[in-house]
Each structure stands twice: as C-alpha cells, then as structure tokens.
Design an enzyme around this catalytic site. Sequence first.
Site, PDB file in Angstrom:
ATOM      1  N   LEU A 209       6.513   5.442   4.025  1.00  0.00           N
ATOM      2  CA  LEU A 209       7.655   6.339   4.225  1.00  0.00           C
ATOM      3  C   LEU A 209       7.198   7.620   4.935  1.00  0.00           C
ATOM      4  CD1 LEU A 209       9.419   6.115   0.730  1.00  0.00           C
ATOM      5  CD2 LEU A 209      10.105   4.986   2.855  1.00  0.00           C
TER       6      LEU A 209
ATOM      7  N   LYS B 229      -0.022  12.994  -6.003  1.00  0.00           N
ATOM      8  CA  LYS B 229       1.007  13.011  -4.959  1.00  0.00           C
ATOM      9  C   LYS B 229       1.889  14.247  -5.086  1.00  0.00           C
ATOM     10  CE  LYS B 229       1.092   7.969  -4.625  1.00  0.00           C
ATOM     11  NZ  LYS B 229       1.844   6.728  -4.922  1.00  0.00           N
TER      12      LYS B 229
ATOM     13  N   ALA C 286       3.430   5.994   0.848  1.00  0.00           N
ATOM     14  CA  ALA C 286       2.861   4.911   1.664  1.00  0.00           C
ATOM     15  C   ALA C 286       3.438   4.959   3.077  1.00  0.00           C
ATOM     16  CB  ALA C 286       3.091   3.564   0.993  1.00  0.00           C
TER      17      ALA C 286
ATOM     18  N   VAL D 169       1.529  10.149   0.310  1.00  0.00           N
ATOM     19  CA  VAL D 169       2.728  10.136  -0.533  1.00  0.00           C
ATOM     20  C   VAL D 169       3.741   9.196   0.103  1.00  0.00           C
ATOM     21  CG1 VAL D 169       4.583  11.491  -1.568  1.00  0.00           C
ATOM     22  CG2 VAL D 169       2.335  12.544  -1.181  1.00  0.00           C
TER      23      VAL D 169
ATOM     24  N   VAL E  73      -5.745  -2.211   1.945  1.00  0.00           N
ATOM     25  CA  VAL E  73      -5.080  -1.482   3.029  1.00  0.00           C
ATOM     26  C   VAL E  73      -5.875  -1.597   4.328  1.00  0.00           C
ATOM     27  CG1 VAL E  73      -4.321   0.786   3.825  1.00  0.00           C
ATOM     28  CG2 VAL E  73      -3.957   0.116   1.443  1.00  0.00           C
TER      29      VAL E  73
ATOM     30  N   VAL F 298     -12.449  -1.778   3.934  1.00  0.00           N
ATOM     31  CA  VAL F 298     -11.722  -2.863   4.603  1.00  0.00           C
ATOM     32  C   VAL F 298     -11.168  -3.857   3.586  1.00  0.00           C
ATOM     33  CG1 VAL F 298     -12.907  -2.668   6.802  1.00  0.00           C
ATOM     34  CG2 VAL F 298     -13.961  -4.007   4.985  1.00  0.00           C
TER      35      VAL F 298
ATOM     36  N   ASP G  38      -0.097  11.058   6.151  1.00  0.00           N
ATOM     37  CA  ASP G  38       1.296  10.801   5.793  1.00  0.00           C
ATOM     38  C   ASP G  38       1.416   9.743   4.701  1.00  0.00           C
ATOM     39  OD1 ASP G  38       3.677  12.050   6.540  1.00  0.00           O
ATOM     40  OD2 ASP G  38       4.406  10.237   7.517  1.00  0.00           O
TER      41      ASP G  38
ATOM     42  N   GLU H 161      -3.067  -1.095  -9.760  1.00  0.00           N
ATOM     43  CA  GLU H 161      -4.497  -1.239  -9.511  1.00  0.00           C
ATOM     44  C   GLU H 161      -5.017  -2.390 -10.380  1.00  0.00           C
ATOM     45  OE1 GLU H 161      -6.302   0.459  -7.320  1.00  0.00           O
ATOM     46  OE2 GLU H 161      -4.558   1.639  -6.702  1.00  0.00           O
TER      47      GLU H 161
ATOM     48  N   LYS I 108      -6.006  10.036  -1.323  1.00  0.00           N
ATOM     49  CA  LYS I 108      -5.447  11.319  -1.772  1.00  0.00           C
ATOM     50  C   LYS I 108      -6.505  12.294  -2.271  1.00  0.00           C
ATOM     51  CE  LYS I 108      -2.785   8.764  -4.396  1.00  0.00           C
ATOM     52  NZ  LYS I 108      -2.784   7.469  -3.678  1.00  0.00           N
TER      53      LYS I 108
END
Length: 820
Positions: free
Chosen positions: A613, A682, A611, A609, A476, A473, A606, A667, A579
């Site tokens: 999109l 990715k 984010a 790769v 993202v 949490v 989804d 990061e 990932k």
Amino acid sequence: MRVLKFGGTSVANAERFLRVADILESNARQGQVATVLSAPAKITNHLVAMIEKTISGQDALPNISDAERIFAELLTGLAAAQPGFPLAQLKTFVDQEFAQIKHVLHGISLLGQCPDSINAALICRGEKMSIAIMAGVLEARGHNVTVIDPVEKLLAVGHYLESTVDIAESTRRIAASRIPADHMVLMAGFTAGNEKGELVVLGRNGSDYSAAVLAACLRADCCEIWTDVDGVYTCDPRQVPDARLLKSMSYQEAMELSYFGAKVLHPRTITPIAQFQIPCLIKNTGNPQAPGTLIGASRDEDELPVKGISNLNNMAMFSVSGPGMKGMVGMAARVFAAMSRARISVVLITQSSSEYSISFCVPQSDCVRAERAMQEEFYLELKEGLLEPLAVTERLAIISVVGDGMRTLRGISAKFFAALARANINIVAIAQGSSERSISVVVNNDDATTGVRVTHQMLFNTDQVIEVFVIGVGGVGGALLEQLKRQQSWLKNKHIDLRVCGVANSKALLTNVHGLNLENWQEELAQAKEPFNLGRLIRLVKEYHLLNPVIVDCTSSQAVADQYADFLREGFHVVTPNKKANTSSMDYYHQLRYAAEKSRRKFLYDTNVGAGLPVIENLQNLLNAGDELMKFSGILSGSLSYIFGKLDEGMSFSEATTLAREMGYTEPDPRDDLSGMDVARKLLILARETGRELELADIEIEPVLPAEFNAEGDVAAFMANLSQLDDLFAARVAKARDEGKVLRYVGNIDEDGVCRVKIAEVDGNDPLFKVKNGENALAFYSHYYQPLPLVLRGYGAGNDVTAAGVFADLLRTLSWKLGV
C-alpha cells in the site's frame, strides 16, 4: 585521389596486412589511392624502450628480440599466404634495418645519451619497414607502386621530435614527382625532413597527421583514417558501453573533441583537412562494411546537438590570485609567456570577472616545471605579497561536452551540471569557448569515468540504469527477484536497464556487475563462497563506476539496518521493507536522512508500513502540501487482521492463529506477531513521519497475549497451549458483539501525540469495522481530511504484495535521471 591511412593495429600481423591490401585494391578500382602506414602494433613502443634502456644502462635485448620476432612472423605469414611475395628480399632488408638499429644503440650506450636527431631516426624505423613490406605485397599482386620518401618530399619546421609540415612547399615537391596515374602510392607515416634534409618526426599521432598532410598536398577527394573501431563515438565505448556511433560531424566538433582527449584523431590531424575542405572518413579495418564517421565542413541538421563527451585525465590546475591582479595590465600575458618559455601547453583557462584570479590547467607531468616557471616569473610579486601563494591542485580531469548544436539549444549546460551534481561530483572549475561549441569542467581525477557516464546518460537519453543488490533472498527477496525476472521485457520497453548485480543471504554473496542470470541465481548463490561484506560492494561500485546502485534489504536484520547510513554515504540508494532502521534511535533516524540528503541518494521504505500500500509516500505528500495529522488509527498487521477477522466468524483464537500460520500470514513463530511489537514499530514510523520525536519505548503496547499467559517453550509447545485463551477471547468477542462492535488490533496516535497499540472494540461507523482477512486499513484524520478521514485499505501482508511495493520504490530511484 583518395588517401588512406592504416594504424598499427591494422598492420599488426600477416592476416591484417593482407586485409589492408584487399581494402587498397577495392578502393583502387574507384580511382587512384595513396596510403600512409604506421609501424606494426608495439614496434614503436619497443624502439622507444630500446633507447631509454640503453641510456640508463639496462638490457634492451628483450625489446630488440620481440621486435625482430614480430617482423619475422609477419614476413613468414605473408610468404605463406601471398603468392609471389619477395620473402628473401624483404628479410634481407629487415635484417639490415635491425643491424643498423643495434649499431646506433651501441653508439648511444657509449655516449650515455641520445641526441634528438638520432632518437627521431630510430623511432620511425617501423613505418619504413611497413611500407617496404606493403610494397612487396602489392607488387606480388601485380600492381605498380610509387613510394614517396617523406624525408625528401615533406618539408617540416620545428623540433626533431615534433615538427609541423609546410604544406605549400611540400605540395610543390610532390607535384614535381609526377606520379603515374596507374600507380598505387605508399608513404611512411610519422616522418618528414627539415630544411637541412635531416629526418624529423611529427610527434604524437604523427601518422594520422602525415595522412592529412598528404591529402592536403595531393588535394585529395577524401582522407580515410582506418583504425580498429567503427568510427567516432559519442564517448569512449570502454567507459560507456552503449556509446553511440556518430554518422557525421563538423571539423570544428572533431577539433574540440580531439583536443579534449577523444582518441580517434589528434587536433593537428584535423587542421590540414579543414584548411583544404577535404572530407575525412573514419573506418574500421576489421569491419570495412561499416559506414564509419564522416568529418566534413557541414553537419546534417537532423544530427544530435551534442556530438560527444571527452575527458583528459591527469591534469594539474594552477591558480594565480591576489590584490596585485586587479587592474594590472599584462598579468595574463605574463602567465602564458612563462608557460610558453617552459614549453608547456596550457589546456584550459578560466578567469574571474573581478580580475582577482586566473586559473589554468596543464598536464600533470608538466606540473613541477610549470610551478618553477611561475615562481620565477612572479618572484617579486609573491615576495611583496601582491600575489597570494600559488595554489596548485593535482590529480584533476577535464570533462568536455562538444557539439555545434549547443549554440542554439538551451539547457545543455544545465543538464551537464545536474548530471554531475546528482552523481556527487564536485566541479572545481568551468570553462566555455566563445563559439559556444563546447563547455568543459574540471573535476577530481577519480570522478572522470563516472562523470562521463552520467553525462552521457543525461544528454543522450540512453537506457536508465538501476544496479540492484538484494540482501535477503527468502520470502520477500525471492518474490522480488521473480517479479524482476518477469518484468524484464516491460522494463526494456520503458528503456530501463535494471540489472540485479548482487544477491546475498546469511551465508554468501554473489555478484556480477553486468547482471546476474535471474533464471539460475539460486544455484549460483548456493555455490558462492564469498560472505556478505559492505566493503566488497563499495569496491564494486567504485571499480566499475556504477551509476545508480541500490541496496535492497529484504531481511529483518538489525545488523544490516545499522549499515544503511554507510551505504548512503558511499553512493547507494537504500530500499527496504525492514523496519529496524526507522525504529532505531532518533539519533540514527536523523543520521539516515542527513546521509541521504548529503549524498543525494534516496532512502525509500514505503513497504515499512502497509506492505504494497502506498502509505508512506501518500503521508509525505500530504505533509509536504501543508497538511497536519490530527490523529490516526489503523490496522497495521495483516496477520492480526486475519486472526481477529476469524474471531468474528466464530473461530476460536487457537484455531485462527493456527490457520493464519498455515496460510503464511504470521512469522514462523507467531509470538513475533502476537507481541504487538511489529505493529508498534509501524506506528512509530508513522509518528516519526509526522515530526514526532519518539522512541520505540514511548509506544504503549497491549500485547495480544495477556501477561498471565505462559508463552515460553518452543513453537510447538506454544501453539499447543494457545487453546487456554480460547474462552477469554470468545467472551471478549461476545461482549463486543452485544454492543454492535468487533475486536480489532489497532494502532492509534491521539490528538496529544500519544501512541498506543491495543485490542480495541470498534463500531460500525469506524472505518476499521469491516477490515479483516489479512487486509490493512489506515485512517488519517488531518486538517484537510475531516470529519471523514483519508482511508487507505488493502492487503498489507504477503511476499508478493510487499515485493511489489519494493519494486515500485526501486523505480523511484530513477528520479535522479528524470529530474522529478
């Protein structure tokens, strides 16, 4: 004349007793009323326990004392609240009844058994006392009362403990009583008399049956069953909290529903009122203003085609099969004759059209007797091999869908079966009546509640449920929870019930199957003591029969990713921007897809790769449509897009990296971005989506940092040393600019399937030329898209856009309900 029946919970204490008296008075103003009462709640159970304990030599005194206490409190409460209540008279009467009960129990203890006639006389004492007390209340209020003695007036045939009333003779007897029109009529439920004048009881739900019989004998205008619920629901509200209250239903619908386990009415109750076309109204004693449910001869055509879903648990199924079945006349008759002789009720029957087998269900409690009866009946056939050994399957349940409208509406069965299939519930057997009014399936006992819930959701178009468990949490995950909170009103308008049932971080797990409060989840999680545990989540799903549980993994943890297959196998969907799972070994990659397919659950990633999109979904759609990827190039890192864009603008490499870190693009340790490993993961995911069997080690990676650069030390030391690379990158940028090109960090899949991640020089004709400022761009060259590629471009980094992509994937889990 109206007949009103009140159950045990309606007369459980003084307050409720007086409420019943109020209801009777209110109805009496509209015409004469007759009332059937049950024993106060728990009394009949205590009486049964007294008999059983006495026979087995146990102490029945606790049950006697508790029953005496219930009546003592009832009388005391009524005396305090009702002026003129004959307390002394009724206390003497109740004391005499209990003295008689104790005397009979003493006789049972001496005998060591209880004859059925004595059993019947004992277990109906509660109803007798209820009637005497209600008569005292009504007379204290100034009403004239006639008490019908059911032993004298209702003639019953059958067993002492389960008799059936002869309505014609009982009608004649009651008519001969000539009840005055201004009297309120009372009759004890559950009781009748046989041809010898002996007391018998009417079996399970006997008081409801008594009311229906009395209504038939009096040719009443209506029979009202007053209980502790507002009426008949589409299914048990304890199983499905949003079950709908039905306004009306036909006798046939009520009969089918009650036969298959609906608790409001027993099938025997419906027979007398249906025979004489007497409407039956189900009402709530605690909410008399509620309209209730009307059961009658016809139904409103605007009503639902399916009226209800019911279930019978704890069933056993017997299957008789073998070559001796085919063409042999009378085999089915012998099966059911054997059950009849053993006094076992057959609940459901199904037979194959080949005549090779016949199956039937009986209550689990009758399983041993049923098997013995079948072995005796078919001893010779089993011995000679004409029949295969009896197949007995225990711990089953029957789920039934009922409605008159099913006869004319196509697709009900399809929806029923689809709902069960998508909940991974295996159907053991199917049966449908020739009336087309009901269809029943046999399933595992443990699947019954889930089966009812998913079927109700499919057939009654209630809110679609998503039960979300968010692991991680931070960036993202926190953004996702904020979006879910913000979108609650939109979700409700779309009839989507999205509940966050759990949140977890590395320290604790916080759960609430009814949904966490998204206003203060941080405070609650900070106080939570329970660590994250897969087993705990699985137990929650099973215990509360969650319909559409979804694990959302917003961590970058390999340990959590390694549990995805287990999540899928246990009935969770998995939605993740992590990932790690998709870039683990090919073996695990295939395990995940197999587990998702086998469990009919979705594994959605989804945001792995691009984010937010729609990269993966669009690529899958292309491939599903028969397209084939020839080559690919893309900028797959928002942080490196930002850094290399700043190099174009003349900023030094160290300044660009520092700024990207401050802006939150990288990061916390930028080495994770500059290693190229994130882009490699990715690229591997995209390559695997196209069917290429590759491991992460197969990706050729050119890190942003040259091999000779010392990247050791803590983050501060690393950032301080980055300026050593400024001249190197300035020279590479200048060289590219001289050739009309720019530097971009690109992932490529070439026409031979080789995957590379590298710093590339791209010219103005390349779709990646203008991509910077944190944007992602993906160029797919395929058979359908050539020579110009399909390009997806947009921001591919940031908590909000990634969370939005996760949110979109969450909504895609609803396709199991929508059928898309």
